[in-house]
Design a protein around this motif. Structure first.
Motif, PDB file in Angstrom:
ATOM      1  N   MET A   1     -59.835  30.932 -39.252  1.00 52.75           N
ATOM      2  CA  MET A   1     -59.192  30.846 -40.723  1.00 52.75           C
ATOM      3  C   MET A   1     -58.236  29.472 -40.339  1.00 52.75           C
ATOM      4  SD  MET A   1     -57.644  33.430 -43.294  1.00 52.75           S
ATOM      5  CE  MET A   1     -56.087  33.965 -42.387  1.00 52.75           C
ATOM      6  N   ASN A   2     -57.963  28.598 -41.210  1.00 50.19           N
ATOM      7  CA  ASN A   2     -56.904  27.457 -41.074  1.00 50.19           C
ATOM      8  C   ASN A   2     -55.808  27.760 -41.854  1.00 50.19           C
ATOM      9  OD1 ASN A   2     -56.549  25.667 -39.222  1.00 50.19           O
ATOM     10  ND2 ASN A   2     -58.229  24.345 -39.972  1.00 50.19           N
ATOM     11  N   TYR A   3     -54.910  28.549 -41.624  1.00 45.88           N
ATOM     12  CA  TYR A   3     -53.955  28.980 -42.467  1.00 45.88           C
ATOM     13  C   TYR A   3     -52.401  28.631 -41.864  1.00 45.88           C
ATOM     14  CZ  TYR A   3     -50.897  31.360 -45.844  1.00 45.88           C
ATOM     15  OH  TYR A   3     -50.292  31.702 -46.743  1.00 45.88           O
ATOM     16  N   ASN A   4     -51.821  27.846 -42.490  1.00 46.17           N
ATOM     17  CA  ASN A   4     -50.414  27.501 -41.940  1.00 46.17           C
ATOM     18  C   ASN A   4     -49.337  28.657 -42.243  1.00 46.17           C
ATOM     19  OD1 ASN A   4     -50.813  25.308 -40.507  1.00 46.17           O
ATOM     20  ND2 ASN A   4     -51.058  23.939 -42.103  1.00 46.17           N
ATOM     21  N   TRP A   5     -49.287  29.456 -41.342  1.00 44.03           N
ATOM     22  CA  TRP A   5     -48.156  30.388 -41.640  1.00 44.03           C
ATOM     23  C   TRP A   5     -46.923  30.094 -41.672  1.00 44.03           C
ATOM     24  CZ3 TRP A   5     -49.631  35.483 -42.865  1.00 44.03           C
ATOM     25  CH2 TRP A   5     -50.652  35.799 -42.773  1.00 44.03           C
ATOM     26  N   ASN A   6     -45.954  30.313 -42.808  1.00 41.97           N
ATOM     27  CA  ASN A   6     -44.739  29.598 -43.079  1.00 41.97           C
ATOM     28  C   ASN A   6     -43.698  30.856 -43.419  1.00 41.97           C
ATOM     29  OD1 ASN A   6     -42.441  28.321 -43.024  1.00 41.97           O
ATOM     30  ND2 ASN A   6     -43.216  26.961 -44.851  1.00 41.97           N
ATOM     31  N   TRP A   7     -43.147  31.742 -42.706  1.00 41.32           N
ATOM     32  CA  TRP A   7     -42.288  32.992 -43.317  1.00 41.32           C
ATOM     33  C   TRP A   7     -41.269  32.370 -43.752  1.00 41.32           C
ATOM     34  CZ3 TRP A   7     -44.781  37.360 -44.236  1.00 41.32           C
ATOM     35  CH2 TRP A   7     -45.808  37.569 -43.474  1.00 41.32           C
ATOM     36  N   SER A   8     -40.712  31.268 -43.283  1.00 44.21           N
ATOM     37  CA  SER A   8     -39.306  30.821 -43.583  1.00 44.21           C
ATOM     38  C   SER A   8     -39.451  30.355 -45.359  1.00 44.21           C
ATOM     39  CB  SER A   8     -38.925  29.569 -42.979  1.00 44.21           C
ATOM     40  OG  SER A   8     -39.828  28.543 -43.131  1.00 44.21           O
ATOM     41  N   VAL A   9     -40.640  30.035 -45.679  1.00 42.28           N
ATOM     42  CA  VAL A   9     -40.528  29.868 -47.339  1.00 42.28           C
ATOM     43  C   VAL A   9     -39.887  30.975 -47.990  1.00 42.28           C
ATOM     44  CG1 VAL A   9     -42.857  30.870 -47.705  1.00 42.28           C
ATOM     45  CG2 VAL A   9     -41.981  29.077 -49.025  1.00 42.28           C
ATOM     46  N   LEU A  10     -39.830  32.293 -47.583  1.00 41.85           N
ATOM     47  CA  LEU A  10     -39.485  33.398 -48.298  1.00 41.85           C
ATOM     48  C   LEU A  10     -37.968  33.525 -48.476  1.00 41.85           C
ATOM     49  CD1 LEU A  10     -41.795  36.113 -46.960  1.00 41.85           C
ATOM     50  CD2 LEU A  10     -41.970  35.223 -49.227  1.00 41.85           C
ATOM     51  N   PHE A  11     -37.326  32.590 -47.563  1.00 36.19           N
ATOM     52  CA  PHE A  11     -35.871  32.507 -47.306  1.00 36.19           C
ATOM     53  C   PHE A  11     -35.354  31.392 -47.912  1.00 36.19           C
ATOM     54  CE2 PHE A  11     -37.460  35.480 -44.156  1.00 36.19           C
ATOM     55  CZ  PHE A  11     -36.746  36.579 -44.725  1.00 36.19           C
ATOM     56  N   GLU A  12     -36.166  30.366 -48.565  1.00 37.36           N
ATOM     57  CA  GLU A  12     -35.601  29.357 -49.210  1.00 37.36           C
ATOM     58  C   GLU A  12     -34.864  29.539 -50.382  1.00 37.36           C
ATOM     59  OE1 GLU A  12     -38.717  26.502 -49.312  1.00 37.36           O
ATOM     60  OE2 GLU A  12     -39.162  26.528 -47.209  1.00 37.36           O
ATOM     61  N   GLU A  13     -34.280  28.815 -50.695  1.00 38.02           N
ATOM     62  CA  GLU A  13     -32.996  28.967 -51.732  1.00 38.02           C
ATOM     63  C   GLU A  13     -33.740  29.515 -52.972  1.00 38.02           C
ATOM     64  OE1 GLU A  13     -30.079  29.767 -53.524  1.00 38.02           O
ATOM     65  OE2 GLU A  13     -29.741  28.488 -51.633  1.00 38.02           O
ATOM     66  N   GLU A  14     -34.442  28.734 -53.718  1.00 32.28           N
ATOM     67  CA  GLU A  14     -35.305  29.119 -54.973  1.00 32.28           C
ATOM     68  C   GLU A  14     -36.057  30.398 -54.845  1.00 32.28           C
ATOM     69  OE1 GLU A  14     -36.582  26.805 -58.749  1.00 32.28           O
ATOM     70  OE2 GLU A  14     -37.142  25.871 -56.732  1.00 32.28           O
ATOM     71  N   TYR A  15     -36.935  30.378 -53.793  1.00 32.03           N
ATOM     72  CA  TYR A  15     -38.000  31.497 -53.667  1.00 32.03           C
ATOM     73  C   TYR A  15     -37.369  32.846 -53.484  1.00 32.03           C
ATOM     74  CZ  TYR A  15     -40.770  27.396 -53.727  1.00 32.03           C
ATOM     75  OH  TYR A  15     -41.216  26.062 -53.959  1.00 32.03           O
ATOM     76  N   LEU A  16     -36.338  32.799 -52.572  1.00 25.73           N
ATOM     77  CA  LEU A  16     -35.713  34.058 -52.438  1.00 25.73           C
ATOM     78  C   LEU A  16     -35.008  34.770 -53.562  1.00 25.73           C
ATOM     79  CD1 LEU A  16     -34.659  36.173 -50.201  1.00 25.73           C
ATOM     80  CD2 LEU A  16     -32.534  34.807 -49.918  1.00 25.73           C
ATOM     81  N   GLY A  17     -34.426  33.780 -54.329  1.00 22.88           N
ATOM     82  CA  GLY A  17     -33.893  34.207 -55.498  1.00 22.88           C
ATOM     83  C   GLY A  17     -35.000  34.967 -56.581  1.00 22.88           C
TER      84      GLY A  17
END
Lengths: 238, 242
Positions: A1-17
């Motif tokens: 599976m070619n998937y780019n894991w990026n957990w940091s997205v959850l802590f980005e300004e807007e998305y965390l909000g």
């Protein structure tokens, strides 16, 4: 599976909000619906055990109606159908002026549905106390209301703490259905994050973990409650 | 004081009581006995209206129990009842068990109720256990608490529904002793029991039931020495031979 894991997205300004806001709405729906479910459920559950036939019939009808129609259908009925079939003025008010219509509808739909399940637990608890104690309370000179107030309810509430914990967890999980009428609670926000970032695995993993943490927390509180209300030498373990 | 006139009762088509007539005078102790299923427990539960009857009348101190307009709550507060399985309020301490109805039904003050509870519990020798819950007591102790709970209401009469049937043999006497004392103090009592020793000792009369009917209703000595009916002779033969 070619998937780019990026957990940091959850802590980005807007998305965390968004996640935090989603958790907030999930709590707001589940807790207020729970209060409604407890209030209506206890009344209906007690009503089903009363000697009065008409009262018992009405309460049984309530349980059968709300328990047997799927929750999703009930939410749609409250949101799309009820405003059309009530008198014109009221319908107009519901559609135009009701503040937070998705939220209010979700609370009412979820609360009244869960009330039917709470009512069954309450009824089972009262029946489990048995006729012996009821007779003893009557023989002691108590009225029906006093018998419920001082004897039947305090004992049956203790008996039903474990199944009521399940109902409490279920109301949190069922609150996710509110997304179908447009309430941006936890699941809806996760979906939105997935759509904006294409990081669906991370978004829904976050939602999953948050639901599990809420559930474990609720279970812990229930266990403390059970321990705190334990009757010496009677039910439950130390 | 208690007059039962011609009462009949059915569960569906099954008749549990058939034309029962008897009476308990003030200060009298009447023992009701008979084989299981003969209707004796049902009969005693009719006296305070826990079980409705379909025919006949029951009168307690001038109050018609079987009359639909009677305030049963008020009547029951004046008649003590003790059950086979104790039926203490499990979520309350012994003290609360004795005080609850005093405060909520008789509207006594907390202090007055407490004083009464302590005096009664002391009388049955359980004062050291007054803060315990029923589940922490033995069966015999629980039944003594149950008797005290009924007495706390200053009843005009006491009903006992097989008070020793659920007890271990070694605990029966501690309960019977309390009941004997009560009888000797002049309490009006109606007692469903298989304890024939107790009946012989304190009962003024014995009511023998079979198949929902009162077969014999006689002075205690006559009942034991010269039972009239074959059914009672048979019953006594079976339980007194051991």
């Amino acid at each position: 599976m070619n998937y780019n894991w990026n957990w940091s997205v959850l802590f980005e300004e807007e998305y965390l909000g968004w996640l935090i806001s989603g958790v907030g709405w999930t709590f707001a729906v589940a807790l207020v619906a729970w209060v409604l479910a407890l209030a209506v459920g206890v009344l209906v559950g007690v009503g089903r055990t009363l000697p009065s036939k008409p009262v018992a019939f009405i309460c049984t009808a309530y349980v059968e109606l709300f328990r047997n129609v799927p929750l999703l259908v009930q939410l749609f009925l409250w949101y799309f159908v009820v405003p059309e079939i009530v008198p014109d003025d009221m319908g107009r008010w519901l559609k135009r002026d009701l503040p937070n219509p998705e939220y209010v509808t979700a609370v009412i739909g979820l609360g009244l549905y869960t009330a039917s399940r709470v009512a069954e637990q309450v009824r089972a608890g009262i029946n489990a106390v048995g006729s012996g104690l009821t007779n003893a309370a009557y023989a002691n000179g108590f009225s029906t209301a006093q018998t419920y107030r001082y004897v039947l309810l305090p004992i049956s509430f203790r008996l039903i703490v474990p199944p009521m914990t399940s109902e409490f967890l279920t109301i949190f999980k069922n609150s996710s259905l509110a997304l179908t009428i447009g309430l941006l609670e936890l699941t809806a926000q996760s979906q939105q994050i997935a759509e904006y970032t294409f990081q669906g695995f991370e978004a829904f993993t976050a939602a999953t973990v948050i639901y599990v943490v809420i559930a474990l927390g609720a279970t812990l509180i229930a266990q403390l409650l059970e321990k705190h209300t334990r009757i010496p030498g009677f039910v439950g373990k130390a | 004081m208690i007059t039962i006139t011609d009462i009949s009762k059915w569960y569906g088509s099954f008749q549990v009581l058939a034309d029962c007539t008897t009476a308990v005078e003030k200060g009298e102790v009447v023992v009701v006995c008979g084989p299981s299923g003969s209707g004796k427990s049902t009969l005693i539960k009719c006296v305070n209206g826990l079980e409705p009857v379909q025919k006949g009348s029951i009168n307690v101190e001038g109050i018609e129990v079987t009359d639909k307009s009677t305030n049963l709550t008020k009547l029951r507060a004046r008649i003590g009842m003790v059950f086979q399985h104790f039926e203490l309020y499990p979520h309350m301490s012994v003290r609360e068990n004795l005080c609850l109805a005093q405060e909520k039904v008789l509207r006594r003050s907390r202090d007055e109720a407490n004083a009464k509870a302590e005096a009664l519990i002391d009388r049955v020798g359980l004062l050291p256990h007054i803060e315990k819950h029923p589940g922490q007591l033995s069966g015999g102790q629980q039944q003594r608490v149950a008797i005290s709970r009924a007495l706390a209401m200053d009843p005009i009469a006491m009903l006992f529904d097989e008070p020793t049937s659920a007890l271990d043999p070694e605990m029966i006497n501690e309960v019977l002793d309390v009941m004997v004392e009560l009888a000797q103090d002049g309490m009006t009592m109606m007692v469903v029991t298989h304890e024939m020793g107790f009946a012989r000792k304190v009962a003024d009369r014995v009511v023998f039931m079979d198949d929902g009917r009162i077969v014999e209703d006689r002075v205690t000595d006559q009942f034991f020495d010269h039972p009239e009916s074959e059914r009672a002779q048979d019953f006594l033969g079976k339980i007194l031979n051991h």
